[in-house]
Structure formats: structure tokens, C-alpha cells
Design an enzyme around this catalytic site. Structure first.
Site, PDB file in Angstrom:
ATOM      1  N   ASP A  31       0.848  -1.194   0.000  1.00 22.30           N
ATOM      2  CA  ASP A  31       0.000   0.000   0.000  1.00 22.30           C
ATOM      3  C   ASP A  31       0.881   1.240   0.000  1.00 22.30           C
ATOM      4  O   ASP A  31       1.888   1.281   0.707  1.00 22.30           O
ATOM      5  CB  ASP A  31      -0.905  -0.011   1.234  1.00 22.30           C
ATOM      6  N   ILE A  32       0.518   2.250  -0.783  1.00 19.34           N
ATOM      7  CA  ILE A  32       1.330   3.474  -0.850  1.00 19.34           C
ATOM      8  C   ILE A  32       1.110   4.379   0.360  1.00 19.34           C
ATOM      9  O   ILE A  32       1.874   5.309   0.573  1.00 19.34           O
ATOM     10  CB  ILE A  32       1.090   4.269  -2.152  1.00 19.34           C
ATOM     11  N   HIS A 101     -10.739  -5.646  -2.703  1.00 16.31           N
ATOM     12  CA  HIS A 101      -9.364  -5.895  -2.287  1.00 16.31           C
ATOM     13  C   HIS A 101      -9.304  -6.123  -0.790  1.00 16.31           C
ATOM     14  O   HIS A 101     -10.078  -5.552  -0.037  1.00 16.31           O
ATOM     15  CB  HIS A 101      -8.442  -4.736  -2.687  1.00 16.31           C
TER      16      HIS A 101
END
Length: 123
Positions: A31-32, A101
Site C-alpha cells: 500500500d502506498i 481488495h
């Protein structure tokens, strides 16, 4: 029919991602905006917008996402200490990308509830 999302672009390698797992059905990447020391997203390669759009025909993909989470936890040595997986649905559920997701969070002890509600919703 689902619209193209940022996840579709990651699957198609149109934009970069730190991919940590891939098979024929799923892709996982970091995850960014991590919310834990380890935070990855595990997505099906088939676009399904929300949990509400899961059908009998594609439900095997949801189970597969959990299989991938378990594999990653074992490979990354989180399986014994524990980890959290979360799937959000729609706006009030916190979903911001409309391609289902799993968020996989690990590397610290998780509390419950995960956060304090600011607004109660009557059921």
C-alpha cells in the site's frame, strides 16, 4: 460491468506498484499509504466493484484472496504473531477504489475496535 480503476492499471502494468505476489487469479502489492509496519493490498485480477457484486460464479476469487494472505503471512513470518485482513464495502465502509481488495496489515499488535466511531448509524 466494472469501470477501469487504478488497480486495473496496476494489473496491466500501466502504472508501477511494489508487487509482492502474483498468480493467475490475484496480485498483491504494498500500500502506498501504509497503516501498519506491513500493509499490502491483495486484489483479484478479475474486476469486481464491491462485495455486493460477488456472485456464486466469482465467489471462489474471494476465498483465493484469503489463501494468498495466508501464504504471504507464512512467507513474511507474520503467521504466528498474527495479522489483520479487511475488505471495505462502499463509502460508509471506507472503500475508495471500486475493485474489491483485502488490506493485509501486520507487524504490530492490532487493537479492537480498530477506531472509535464518530457517528452512530441506526439499524
Amino acid at each position: 460491468m466494472s469501470q477501469e480503476t487504478i488497480f486495473t492499471k496496476i494489473i496491466n502494468r500501466e502504472i508501477p506498484a511494489d508487487i509482492i505476489y502474483e498468480d493467475d487469479l490475484a496480485l498483491a502489492f504494498k500500500d502506498i499509504n501504509p497503516q501498519a509496519p506491513f500493509h499490502a493490498l491483495i486484489i483479484p485480477k478479475q474486476a469486481i466493484a464491491t462485495i455486493n457484486d460477488v456472485t456464486e460464479e466469482n465467489s471462489h476469487l474471494v476465498g483465493h484472496l484469503y489463501v494468498v494472505a495466508a501464504k504471504l503471512a507464512k512467507q513474511l513470518n507474520f503467521s504466528d504473531d498474527g495479522y489483520r485482513v479487511v475488505m471495505n464495502c462502499n463509502e460508509h465502509g471506507g472503500q475508495t477504489v471500486y475493485h474489491i481488495h483485502l488490506h493485509m496489515l501486520a507487524g504490530k499488535e492490532m487493537g479492537w475496535p480498530p477506531y472509535q466511531n464518530t457517528k452512530k448509524v441506526a439499524l
